[in-house]
Write an enzyme that holds these catalytic residues in place. Structure first.
Site, PDB file in Angstrom:
ATOM      1  N   GLN A 438     -80.634  29.419  57.459  1.00  0.00           N
ATOM      2  CA  GLN A 438     -80.811  30.153  58.890  1.00  0.00           C
ATOM      3  C   GLN A 438     -81.107  31.287  58.490  1.00  0.00           C
ATOM      4  OE1 GLN A 438     -76.751  31.258  60.915  1.00  0.00           O
ATOM      5  NE2 GLN A 438     -78.102  30.279  62.398  1.00  0.00           N
ATOM      6  N   PHE A 439     -80.561  31.728  56.628  1.00  0.00           N
ATOM      7  CA  PHE A 439     -81.627  32.882  56.256  1.00  0.00           C
ATOM      8  C   PHE A 439     -81.534  32.834  54.438  1.00  0.00           C
ATOM      9  CE2 PHE A 439     -79.174  34.481  59.642  1.00  0.00           C
ATOM     10  CZ  PHE A 439     -80.058  35.816  60.353  1.00  0.00           C
ATOM     11  N   ALA A 440     -82.978  32.851  53.993  1.00  0.00           N
ATOM     12  CA  ALA A 440     -83.282  33.118  53.174  1.00  0.00           C
ATOM     13  C   ALA A 440     -81.830  32.942  51.562  1.00  0.00           C
ATOM     14  CB  ALA A 440     -84.709  33.476  52.067  1.00  0.00           C
ATOM     15  N   HIS A 485     -78.693  39.090  54.430  1.00  0.00           N
ATOM     16  CA  HIS A 485     -79.961  38.596  55.682  1.00  0.00           C
ATOM     17  C   HIS A 485     -80.987  38.791  55.190  1.00  0.00           C
ATOM     18  CE1 HIS A 485     -75.662  38.212  57.392  1.00  0.00           C
ATOM     19  NE2 HIS A 485     -75.909  37.285  57.925  1.00  0.00           N
TER      20      HIS A 485
END
Length: 695
Positions: A438-440, A485
């Site tokens: 979903q996020f790095a 994020h």
């Protein structure tokens, strides 16, 4: 008397030929262990482990796998490999790291099989990382279940997956992720847990508060069985029942097998260093002796036992002599199979069809996914919140689940390790997985799987098991995303050999690279800058492009000149090239307006493999190079690239290689103004261009 009667009935329920075959294999396994010990100066050159004490449960499992099945053994499963039909000679080729080692050509450890051979169960790449195979194995079962749901494999085969683990490894968090998905998705897998009471020098009571059987009770829907793993008859019946259960119900089961440990932990960690009185207790449960008692009840004689021992010893000795005389690996072949060859070697399709409309990067990704799912029924897409209720937190999967169903596009638990590691198993059974982190900033729990299971598979199996895996990762900072994020992770990823890393900066490249990444037979991580998704960040409107057609694909490893310098400025020696990617392209474009005609912008698009020829060409043309990144600069990919340019293009440089990145801080601050202070921007880039052009 009743006990004796039940034992006889159990024996009679198993074909006598199976019992003798098991006994022969046990003697072969024992002979291997003894030969390695006698010849330890040669055989212990490379670390290995044997199956002494575990033979009964391993052979019981190996004899019952079919050519339609899949297996994920662990490093002690030598007897299981013998039972499925691997010859002692083949095992010894691996032990001695010989060139004809059929699994890896001398590249990996003993009993680390990778097998794709007619008439045998499939065994993909097996790492030594403790417990790590649980996720890829569960991914295999997941892939089988998916392919069955789409009628892409014959339903009457009913393949299963056997995942073998030591009890100590079940304390790994990634094993719990595997169990969770197995029961959640009702997957056809047998977890075979072999418990000898030891880790290395730590006992079970030191390492855990419960064994694997007790632990598994917490996973609702996971059937469980306890078995004496030293008793072949009991083990064979338990495995038979477990396999039948999985073949018919298509649901998971766990077998907890208690085994003695009669050998060393490994050749490098010897039992006499730490084992005490328990060795005698373990010896009393020797599976060979237990099976001899059963066979004696069937009127087997000591002469028959001795003949079997003698034959095993002779055959193992012959195999050893043959293996010793075999050739070592070809040293000129040491670097083959880093990647499997891809079919996308040139740009295909139409980048700017007549009459097509401009679209954003997020829509380009969505449309590419739609076209992939429509064309390739083996493809599936899963991750956190990509299902039909939300369609991704960036709406990058909107409508896909509605179009293709919950079995093809679905939400997963918050399990990044499973997301990444399962793709190795999916790929091995013929599914084509696309997953999304979903996020790095949350990729870190998946690094174990990315490194140990995905990245090494093609190289260590000499090309038999490349992992086709597309991992999409929203990345980057803009407008107050904060410390969890907004991060950039490319430098860490680029230290992992055996994976490809792409980073599009506009809609056309997003679509073309995504298609090529999907069709690439290797693991590809696709970094997608959140700030470019909708071109809402000032100065990023050019990220919207005409939408390419459905056949458009860009070969990985090919850069693109976004902006050229003028010939007159080049001739006068007044130009520089900015080598960048992602958001850096737009900072460079804005900054270069202060220096008309003097700045070329080279968008790398793929960070590994890198288009080094294009980099060198541009450096030679301009004599000045500027590497621009969003990451903190210290020890980054950008600094590494600058160092390589300095070394290999030194004679063409008129100035030091320039670099600019974010401040060397551990996280992006939440406050938007603090974020601006940390990150590069067009003004900062402009200042640095000015300094470079003065040389």
């Amino acid at each position: 008397m009743a006990i004796l009667t039940r034992q006889k009935e159990s024996i009679k329920s198993i074909d006598k030929r199976v019992l003798w075959r098991a006994y022969e294999l046990m003697q072969v396994s024992k002979a291997l262990s003894e030969l390695y010990e006698i010849n330890k100066e040669v055989c212990s050159k490379y670390v290995h482990s044997t199956s002494r004490g575990h033979e009964a449960i391993q052979i019981a499992a190996g004899l019952q796998l079919t050519e339609y099945d899949y297996a994920a053994p662990y490093y002690r499963d030598e007897s299981m490999l013998l039972a499925i039909g691997i010859e002692p000679y083949e095992l010894m080729l691996q032990l001695l790291a010989k060139g004809d080692d059929p699994f890896s050509g001398g590249r990996t450890y003993y009993a680390h099989a990778s097998l794709k051979r007619k008439g045998f169960p499939v065994i993909p790449h097996q790492s030594s990382a403790t417990g790590m195979q649980a996720i890829p194995a569960t991914g295999m079962a997941h892939g089988i279940a998916y392919l069955e749901s789409q009628k892409l494999i014959p339903r009457d085969q009913n393949p299963i997956v056997l995942c073998s683990l030591g009890d100590g490894s079940v304390t790994e968090g990634e094993v719990s992720e595997a169990f969770q998905m197995a029961v959640l998705k009702k997957l056809p897998i047998v977890y075979l847990i072999q418990d000898n009471g030891w880790g290395i020098s730590a006992t079970g009571s030191e390492m855990r508060s419960m064994d694997a059987y007790e632990y598994a009770a917490g996973f609702k829907g996971l059937e469980r069985r306890r078995v004496d793993g030293a008793d072949f008859v009991e083990a064979f019946k338990a495995v038979e029942e477990a396999i039948k259960y999985v073949r018919t119900t298509r649901q998971p089961i766990l077998i907890h097998a208690s085994c003695p440990l009669l050998g060393h932990h490994t050749s490098g960690v010897r039992k006499e260093w730490y084992r005490g009185a328990d060795l005698k207790d373990h010896q009393e449960r020797d599976p060979i002796q237990v099976l001899e008692k059963y066979l004696a009840k069937l009127e087997a004689t000591e002469e028959e036992f001795e003949k079997c021992r003698t034959n095993a010893g002779k055959s193992v000795t012959r195999a050893y002599e043959r293996a010793l005389a075999s050739a070592d690996p070809d040293l000129q072949d040491f670097d083959s199979h880093e990647f499997a060859p891809t079919s996308i070697t040139k740009e295909t399709g139409n980048r700017s069809p007549v009459g097509a409309e401009k679209i954003s990067m997020v829509d380009a990704a969505l449309h590419a996914m739609d076209e992939i799912l429509k064309k390739y029924p083996e493809a599936l897409f899963y991750g956190q919140d990509v299902g039909k209720r939300l369609g991704g937190v960036f709406r990058e999967a909107a409508t896909l689940a509605q179009k293709y169903g919950d079995e093809r596009v679905f939400n997963t638990p918050i399990q990044e390790a499973y997301l990444v590691g399962s793709t190795a198993g999916m790929s091995a059974v013929g599914a084509k997985p696309i997953v999304e982190i979903q996020f790095a900033d949350y990729i870190w729990p998946a690094i174990n799987q990315l490194v140990e299971e995905l990245s090494k598979s093609c190289y260590l199996t000499k090309g038999k098991f490349p992992v086709q895996s597309l991992i999409r990762v929203p990345i980057g900072a803009y407008g107050g995303g904060g410390p969890y994020h907004s991060g950039s992770i490319e430098s860490t990823l680029l230290t992992i050999r055996g994976i490809k890393v792409v980073y599009p900066s506009n809609a056309a490249d997003m679509k073309g690279l995504l298609k090529a990444a999907f069709l690439d037979p290797n693991p590809v991580v696709m970094l997608e800058h959140k700030g470019l998704y909708w071109s809402k960040v000032p100065g990023t409107l050019d990220a919207k492009t005409i939408e390419p057609d459905s056949e458009y694909a860009i070969p990985l490893g090919v850069s693109r000149i976004v902006q050229s310098a003028t010939a007159s400025k080049i001739k006068q020696g007044e130009t520089a090239v900015i080598i960048t990617y992602g958001m850096g392209v737009y900072w460079a474009q804005a900054a270069s307006k202060m220096f008309p005609g003097q700045v070329e912008i080279l968008d790398l698009r793929t960070l590994n493999p890198i288009d080094w020829e294009a980099v060198m060409h541009s450096v030679k043309v301009h004599g000045r190079a500027f590497v621009l990144t969003e990451e903190p600069l210290l020890n980054s990919f950008a600094e590494s690239l600058a160092g390589r340019i300095s070394k290999e293009c030194f004679q063409f440089l008129d100035a030091p290689v320039w670099t600019l990145g974010a401040a060397n801080l551990p996280a992006i601050p939440l406050n938007a103004d603090l974020e601006k202070m940390m990150l590069p921007n067009s003004d900062k880039v402009s200042t640095e261009i000015g300094k470079l052009l003065k040389y």
